[in-house]
Enzyme design. Structure first.
Site, mmCIF file in Angstrom:
data_model
loop_
_atom_site.group_PDB
_atom_site.id
_atom_site.type_symbol
_atom_site.label_atom_id
_atom_site.label_comp_id
_atom_site.label_asym_id
_atom_site.label_seq_id
_atom_site.Cartn_x
_atom_site.Cartn_y
_atom_site.Cartn_z
ATOM 1 N N HIS A 228 -9.346 -12.970 9.725
ATOM 2 C CA HIS A 228 -8.583 -14.141 10.163
ATOM 3 C C HIS A 228 -7.198 -13.670 10.594
ATOM 4 O O HIS A 228 -6.659 -12.735 10.010
ATOM 5 C CB HIS A 228 -8.443 -15.143 9.006
ATOM 6 N N ARG B 81 -21.648 0.866 4.365
ATOM 7 C CA ARG B 81 -21.850 2.312 4.614
ATOM 8 C C ARG B 81 -20.971 3.105 3.657
ATOM 9 O O ARG B 81 -20.030 2.554 3.078
ATOM 10 C CB ARG B 81 -21.483 2.661 6.065
ATOM 11 N N ILE C 169 -9.024 -9.082 5.989
ATOM 12 C CA ILE C 169 -9.545 -10.445 6.080
ATOM 13 C C ILE C 169 -9.769 -10.792 7.551
ATOM 14 O O ILE C 169 -8.913 -10.511 8.408
ATOM 15 C CB ILE C 169 -8.558 -11.439 5.418
ATOM 16 N N THR D 80 -4.701 -4.129 5.921
ATOM 17 C CA THR D 80 -5.524 -4.267 4.711
ATOM 18 C C THR D 80 -4.668 -4.700 3.535
ATOM 19 O O THR D 80 -3.667 -4.062 3.217
ATOM 20 C CB THR D 80 -6.228 -2.940 4.349
ATOM 21 N N GLU E 181 -8.960 -1.988 -0.479
ATOM 22 C CA GLU E 181 -8.244 -2.623 0.634
ATOM 23 C C GLU E 181 -9.126 -3.624 1.366
ATOM 24 O O GLU E 181 -10.212 -3.277 1.814
ATOM 25 C CB GLU E 181 -7.824 -1.560 1.651
ATOM 26 N N GLY F 188 0.834 -1.198 0.000
ATOM 27 C CA GLY F 188 0.000 0.000 0.000
ATOM 28 C C GLY F 188 0.865 1.242 0.000
ATOM 29 O O GLY F 188 2.014 1.219 -0.432
HETATM 30 P P1 ADP Z 1 -0.017 -1.776 3.207
HETATM 31 O O1 ADP Z 1 -0.046 -0.288 3.355
HETATM 32 O O2 ADP Z 1 1.195 -2.259 2.475
HETATM 33 O O3 ADP Z 1 -1.280 -2.343 2.619
HETATM 34 P P2 ADP Z 1 -0.954 -2.670 5.826
HETATM 35 O O4 ADP Z 1 -0.454 -2.102 7.093
HETATM 36 O O5 ADP Z 1 -2.336 -2.313 5.367
HETATM 37 O O6 ADP Z 1 0.118 -2.371 4.694
HETATM 38 O O7 ADP Z 1 -0.869 -4.227 6.030
HETATM 39 C C1 ADP Z 1 -1.342 -5.057 5.005
HETATM 40 C C2 ADP Z 1 -0.550 -6.353 4.903
HETATM 41 O O8 ADP Z 1 -0.663 -7.123 6.108
HETATM 42 C C3 ADP Z 1 -1.153 -7.229 3.826
HETATM 43 O O9 ADP Z 1 -0.642 -6.954 2.552
HETATM 44 C C4 ADP Z 1 -0.773 -8.629 4.277
HETATM 45 O O10 ADP Z 1 0.530 -8.953 3.807
HETATM 46 C C5 ADP Z 1 -0.718 -8.524 5.796
HETATM 47 N N1 ADP Z 1 -1.886 -9.091 6.510
HETATM 48 C C6 ADP Z 1 -1.772 -9.906 7.609
HETATM 49 N N2 ADP Z 1 -2.969 -10.272 8.066
HETATM 50 C C7 ADP Z 1 -3.895 -9.679 7.283
HETATM 51 C C8 ADP Z 1 -5.340 -9.704 7.286
HETATM 52 N N3 ADP Z 1 -6.027 -10.405 8.203
HETATM 53 N N4 ADP Z 1 -5.982 -8.996 6.321
HETATM 54 C C9 ADP Z 1 -5.272 -8.292 5.418
HETATM 55 N N5 ADP Z 1 -3.922 -8.236 5.366
HETATM 56 C C10 ADP Z 1 -3.223 -8.929 6.278
HETATM 57 N N1 RBF Z 2 -10.849 5.400 5.829
HETATM 58 C C1 RBF Z 2 -11.545 6.557 5.886
HETATM 59 O O1 RBF Z 2 -10.978 7.627 5.700
HETATM 60 N N2 RBF Z 2 -12.897 6.566 6.139
HETATM 61 C C2 RBF Z 2 -13.594 5.428 6.358
HETATM 62 O O2 RBF Z 2 -14.818 5.489 6.553
HETATM 63 C C3 RBF Z 2 -12.887 4.191 6.330
HETATM 64 N N3 RBF Z 2 -13.511 3.023 6.567
HETATM 65 C C4 RBF Z 2 -12.826 1.855 6.517
HETATM 66 C C5 RBF Z 2 -13.506 0.659 6.736
HETATM 67 C C6 RBF Z 2 -12.844 -0.559 6.698
HETATM 68 C C7 RBF Z 2 -13.624 -1.829 6.954
HETATM 69 C C8 RBF Z 2 -11.444 -0.587 6.421
HETATM 70 C C9 RBF Z 2 -10.706 -1.890 6.365
HETATM 71 C C10 RBF Z 2 -10.768 0.599 6.183
HETATM 72 C C11 RBF Z 2 -11.429 1.829 6.230
HETATM 73 N N4 RBF Z 2 -10.774 3.048 6.010
HETATM 74 C C12 RBF Z 2 -11.487 4.216 6.048
HETATM 75 C C13 RBF Z 2 -9.427 3.046 5.389
HETATM 76 C C14 RBF Z 2 -8.276 3.200 6.363
HETATM 77 O O3 RBF Z 2 -8.120 4.566 6.595
HETATM 78 C C15 RBF Z 2 -7.071 2.602 5.622
HETATM 79 O O4 RBF Z 2 -7.179 1.219 5.633
HETATM 80 C C16 RBF Z 2 -5.759 3.059 6.245
HETATM 81 O O5 RBF Z 2 -5.601 4.424 6.014
HETATM 82 C C17 RBF Z 2 -4.554 2.328 5.655
HETATM 83 O O6 RBF Z 2 -4.436 2.489 4.277
HETATM 84 MG MG MG Z 3 -3.197 -1.904 3.308
#
Ligand code: ADP
Ligand code: RBF
Ligand code: MG
Length: 166
Positions: free
Chosen positions: A97, A118, A95, A40, A92, A28
């Protein structure tokens, strides 16, 4: 949300669901949502390009599978990234789990987006965003019990574990 205009928008979204998507898990924007407590898995641009416009700017739930592993529930955020002048969208998937080991980068992710939860919104604090995501997960788990959705969990789109399990 409330009122008939919103109802029309939600009907337009539901008309495009379920949505099937798959691709590699990419890095990301390094915002580190592990600090949020909700990592995510991000899809690349090509997968996002396959999204109907109606789905952008919303929070969804559905099912997800990594490689040929088990199918889990998921919550998903589809939105615009302000750091890229609102031209880059992010798709994003969190999961539902706990993975061990937790690094899933480069692995193949399949998702079926089942339903809308939402609209994406702004929150006054990190804690408020965390609370909203925790509530999204509660709602997703409630919806998953409904029979109309549970069929998606065994959809043939998810690869069978019988022959090629990991
Ligand atoms: P990025 O900004 O690179 O997406 P995140 O902090 O969002 O980083 O972390 C996402 C990474 O965490 C995923 O790409 C995956 O490798 C790992 N990960 C571990 N558990 C989960 C999960 N339950 N759902 C999603 N990603 C997960
Ligand atoms: N980001 C927002 O700015 N507003 C939201 O309403 C919002 N809802 C989210 C809901 C879910 C289920 C998830 C997984 C993420 C959401 N985020 C939202 C995104 C979140 O800010 C983002 O995953 C982090 O900034 C990392 O990229
Ligand atoms: Mg992510």
């Amino acid at each position: 949300m409330g009122g008939s205009e919103d109802e029309i928008l939600v009907a337009g979204i539901r008309n495009k669901l379920p949505h099937y998507a798959e691709g590699p898990i990419v890095k990301g924007f390094g915002r580190g949502s592990t600090e949020l407590g909700f990592p995510t898995a991000n899809f690349p641009e090509e997968v996002i390009d396959g999204l109907p416009d109606e789905l952008i700017g919303g929070i969804y739930w559905g099912y997800a599978q990594v490689q040929n592993g088990p199918v889990y529930g998921m919550v998903m955020s589809i939105g615009w990234n302000p750091f890229y002048n609102n031209t880059k969208r992010a798709m994003e998937t969190h999961i539902l789990h706990k993975f061990e080991p937790s690094d899933l980068y480069g692995q193949h992710l399949r998702v079926i987006i089942a339903d809308f939860l939402r609209p994406e919104s702004n929150f006054p604090s990190l804690q408020a965003l965390k609370d909203a995501i925790a509530n999204d997960i509660l709602n997703a788990n409630k919806e998953m019990e409904k029979e109309q959705f549970s069929v998606l969990k065994s959809d043939p789109f998810f690869q069978s574990c019988a022959k090629n399990c990991r």
